[in-house]
Write an enzyme that holds these catalytic residues in place. Sequence first.
Site, PDB file in Angstrom:
ATOM      1  CG  LEU A 365      -2.043  -0.947   1.301  1.00 49.42           C
ATOM      2  CD1 LEU A 365      -2.641  -0.981   2.692  1.00 49.42           C
ATOM      3  CD2 LEU A 365      -3.114  -0.569   0.295  1.00 49.42           C
ATOM      4  N   GLY A 366       2.029   1.161   0.579  1.00 51.29           N
ATOM      5  CA  GLY A 366       2.876   2.346   0.647  1.00 51.29           C
ATOM      6  C   GLY A 366       4.106   2.079   1.465  1.00 51.29           C
ATOM      7  CD  GLN A 367       9.688   1.756   1.173  1.00 52.24           C
ATOM      8  OE1 GLN A 367       9.581   1.590  -0.035  1.00 52.24           O
ATOM      9  NE2 GLN A 367      10.655   1.205   1.888  1.00 52.24           N
ATOM     10  N   GLY A 368       7.052   4.033   4.152  1.00 51.68           N
ATOM     11  CA  GLY A 368       7.471   5.204   4.915  1.00 51.68           C
ATOM     12  C   GLY A 368       8.888   4.993   5.379  1.00 51.68           C
ATOM     13  N   GLY A 369       9.327   5.856   6.263  1.00 47.87           N
ATOM     14  CA  GLY A 369      10.701   5.789   6.711  1.00 47.87           C
ATOM     15  C   GLY A 369      11.057   4.501   7.438  1.00 47.87           C
ATOM     16  CG  PHE A 370      10.584   4.337  10.800  1.00 47.65           C
ATOM     17  CD1 PHE A 370      11.876   4.357  11.277  1.00 47.65           C
ATOM     18  CD2 PHE A 370       9.892   5.522  10.693  1.00 47.65           C
ATOM     19  CE1 PHE A 370      12.460   5.534  11.678  1.00 47.65           C
ATOM     20  CE2 PHE A 370      10.465   6.708  11.097  1.00 47.65           C
ATOM     21  CZ  PHE A 370      11.757   6.717  11.578  1.00 47.65           C
ATOM     22  N   GLY A 371       9.191   1.386   7.422  1.00 41.55           N
ATOM     23  CA  GLY A 371       8.654   0.101   7.027  1.00 41.55           C
ATOM     24  C   GLY A 371       7.702   0.225   5.865  1.00 41.55           C
ATOM     25  CE  LYS A 395       3.907   1.389  10.995  1.00 40.15           C
ATOM     26  NZ  LYS A 395       4.013   2.807  11.265  1.00 40.15           N
ATOM     27  CG  ASP A 492       5.102  13.862   9.907  1.00 37.44           C
ATOM     28  OD1 ASP A 492       5.137  14.914   9.246  1.00 37.44           O
ATOM     29  OD2 ASP A 492       5.567  12.795   9.492  1.00 37.44           O
TER      30      ASP A 492
END
Length: 686
Positions: A365-371, A395, A492
Site C-alpha cells: 500500500l505504501g512505504q514510509g521511513g520505517f517500514g 506495517k 507530523d
Amino acid sequence: MGLPKGILITFLVVPFAIMLHQAAIGTAESAAKPKDFPFRVFDEKTDQAAFRFEGVSSIDQGALQLTPDTLNQAFLLPNRSGRIMYYRAYRLWLSDNDDDDVVASFNSTFLLNIYRNKEWNAGEGFAFLIASDINIPEQSHGQWLGLTNASTDGNATNHIVAIEFDTEKQDFDPDDNHIGLNINSVHSSKNVSLKPLGIEISPEIATNYSVWVEYDGRSKVMEVYMAKHSRANPPNKPNTPLLSETINLRYYLKKESFFGFAASTGSPAIQLNCVLEWDLKVEELHPRKDWTWLKIAAGVGVPTMALLVILGFWLGIRYVNKRKITRVEESNVLGTLKRLPGMPREFKYKELKEATNNFHESMRLGQGGFGIVYRGTLHDKDHEDTKTSTEIAVKKFSRDNIKGKDDFLAELTIIHRLRHKHLVRLVGWCYEKGKLLLVYDFMPNGSVDKHLYETSSQNTLNWKHRCKILAGVASALHYLQNEYDQKVVHRDLKASNILLDSDFNARLGDFGLARALDQERNSYAELEQAGVPGTMGYVAPECFHTGKATPESDVFGFGAVVLEIVCGRSPGIKILHEHHQYSLVDWVWMMHREGRIEEAMDKRLNDDYVFDEANQLLLLGLACSHPIASERPQTQAICQIIAGTTPAPSVPPFKPVFMWPSMGAAYSSTESTVSNVILSSITVSY
Ligand SMILES: *[C@@H]1O[C@H](CO)[C@@H](O)[C@H](O)[C@H]1NC(C)=O
Ligand SMILES: *[C@@H]1O[C@H](CO)[C@@H](O)[C@H](O)[C@H]1NC(C)=O
Ligand SMILES: *[C@@H]1O[C@H](CO)[C@@H](O)[C@H](O)[C@H]1NC(C)=O
Ligand SMILES: *[C@@H]1O[C@H](CO)[C@@H](O)[C@H](O)[C@H]1NC(C)=O
Ligand SMILES: *[C@@H]1O[C@H](CO)[C@@H](O)[C@H](O)[C@H]1NC(C)=O
Ligand SMILES: *[C@@H]1O[C@H](CO)[C@@H](O)[C@H](O)[C@H]1NC(C)=O
C-alpha cells in the site's frame, strides 16, 4: 507392578513441566510488576500498569477518574463514559462443569467521591463493575453508565454484574439518588432509594463515601454498605447493608472476570466520578485433591511414560536454549504488549504472512521511513461456515532491531489507548524472532494526498468530502490535545497521513514510532537542510529553532492541511505568480490581501462549492499559519469554526513577521510542561 513405576514417572514429568511454565511466566512478568491492593492513593506515574483504562478514564489528582475531572473546561464533561479495571482477571470458580457450586467470595472497599458543582444537575451515574471483558461499548454515555449501550443493554453476552450509584432518574429508575444491582443491563434487578436513609450520592457539598461491596461465594449473598467518610474519623462498616441480594455469579459472569469501575455523564447532567482509595480481596479457590492424574499415569503403563519423559527433556532443552538467546529482548516486549489495556490481538507471523500473500509486491500500500505497509485479508477460521474475512493494513518494520525499545513500548501503550473515530485503530501486533509488525484497520479510500493529486479532475474530492475530512481531522486533533488524559502531540500532520474510510471519513494514521525507532532522524534542522518534500510547508517556523513539536506546531500543520485541501495544492511546492515564487501560505495571504481569495480555490471543484464556507476555511488556514505560535487558534475554536458555529478570526492583510525568540509564553498556552507532552508522530502512510 505397573503402579509404583507410573507414580514415579508422573512425579518426574509433572514438576519439570511446571518448572518450564513458571520460567516462561516469570520472565514475562518481571518487566514491571503492577502494584497490588490496597491503593490508598492512585499515582499517575507508577500505577498506570495496574489498570486498564477505557473510554475517557484516567488517573489524575491521586484518584481514578472514570470521566474527565476538570472544572475550568466544563465543555469536556457532558456525554462521557469510562471504565477502569484492575489489570488482571480473577478466577471466580474452578471449573464450568464442576458440580461443586462454590464461587469465590470477595470484599471490595472503596472511597467514592461523586462531585457536582452547585450549578450542575448531577448525572448520570457510577458503578462498581465485574465483567468478563474490559472493553467499554461505544455510545455508553448518558443513561448507559459506561456499562452497556442502546444495542447491547440486557444482552446476556455482556457478562457483567454491577452495583450502580445512580444520580439521574430514567423512566425505569425509582429516583435520582439510588443504588441498584445490575445484571447485564442498566435496568436494575434490585433498587434501593437512598433518600429515606439520609444519603445523597452527589450532594452540593463535596462528600466522600466509604463503600463496602461484599460477596459470600457460599451463601451467594451480595451486600452493599455505605457511610460518610471523614479523614479524622474514618467510619466503620455499618451494621445493616443498604442492599442485600442473593445472586449466583456463575449464572451471569465468566469463570475469569475483571473487577473495576464504570461511570458516565450525560447532557446537561454532569458530575465528576472519582475513586480515591480501593481495596479488593478475592478468595483464592483451591482445587480439591484430585487423584485422577495418578490413576491415568498408572494405567497408561511404563513404555509410553518413558517415551514422554524423553520427549519432555528433549523439548525442554530445546526450549531453554532458544529462550536464552531471545529471552532478554522478547520478555520485555511481550510482557508489556500483553498488558496493554484492551489487549489488542497478538498475531502469529505465519498468519500475517498468509494474510498478505507472503508480503507480495501487489499487496503493497505504501512505504514510509520505517517500514512498508501491506494490505491483507484475515479469514476468520472460527466461523468456517460464515466465511467472514477482515481487511487489514500490516506495517512491517524494516529494521530488525528496534532502537530505544522502552520508549517504543511506552509510546505504543499510549497509542493503543487512544480511541477516537478519527484515528486509525490499532488492531494487533506481532513480534516474533525480533521482527515487529503492527496491524491496523484497512482504510479503503487511501490517503487524502492521493485523492488530491493522483486522480483525474473528474473524480477529485467534492466539496462536501473536503469539509467532512477537515472536520474529522480537527476533532481528532482536539481529542489528542484536550480530551485524552495526557497531551499527545502528533508532530507530523500532513495530507499523506490522513486516511479515508469507505465513507470518506478522515482518520489519522499510526502514531508514535518515529522517535523511539530512530532518534536522529527526527531533527527538524536536518529536515530543513534536506528540504524533505512532502514535509516542508507543514513544519512550524519555531520548530526549526527549538526542535520541539508542541500543540501549537500541530495547529500550524493543520493550517497547512486546510489550505492544501481547499486549494488542492501541496504546501511544499512553490507557486509561480507574476515572476515570483510564493509558498502556498504566502500566496493565499496575498489573495486575501487583494480581496480575491476565491481565486485560491481548487479549480477542479469547478466552482461547485459554498463560497462562505470556503472563505471561512481559508481564513482559518491562514490564522493557523500564524508565525507566532501563541497567536494560532486553539483546537476547540477550530472545531467550532469548521462547524460554522463561530466565525473565523480576522486575519491581517499582511502575514506577521516571525520573531525568535518570541515574547513571553508563546509556546504553551496550556499548563502542561514539556516533559508531560508526548511527542508522537505518524511515520508511515499508506
Ligand atoms: C449528548 O448525547 C445525546 C444523545 O445521546 C444528544 O442528544 C445530545 O445532543 C448530546 N449532547 C452534547 C452536548 O453532546
Ligand atoms: C470479607 O469480609 C468479611 C467480614 O466483613 C470476612 O468475614 C470475609 O472473610 C471477607 N472475605 C474476604 C474474601 O476477604
Ligand atoms: C454498542 O456497542 C457496540 C460495541 O462497542 C457497538 O458495536 C455498537 O455499535 C454500539 N451500539 C450503539 C447503538 O452505539
Ligand atoms: C446479543 O449479543 C450477541 C453478540 O454480541 C448477538 O449475536 C445477539 O444477537 C445479541 N442478542 C440480542 C437479543 O440482541
Ligand atoms: C425499585 O424497588 C422497589 C422495591 O424493591 C420496587 O417496588 C420498584 O418496582 C423498583 N422500581 C423500579 C423502577 O424498578
Ligand atoms: C475526600 O478525600 C480526599 C482524599 O483523601 C481529600 O483530599 C478530601 O479533602 C476529602 N473530602 C472531604 C469532603 O472529606
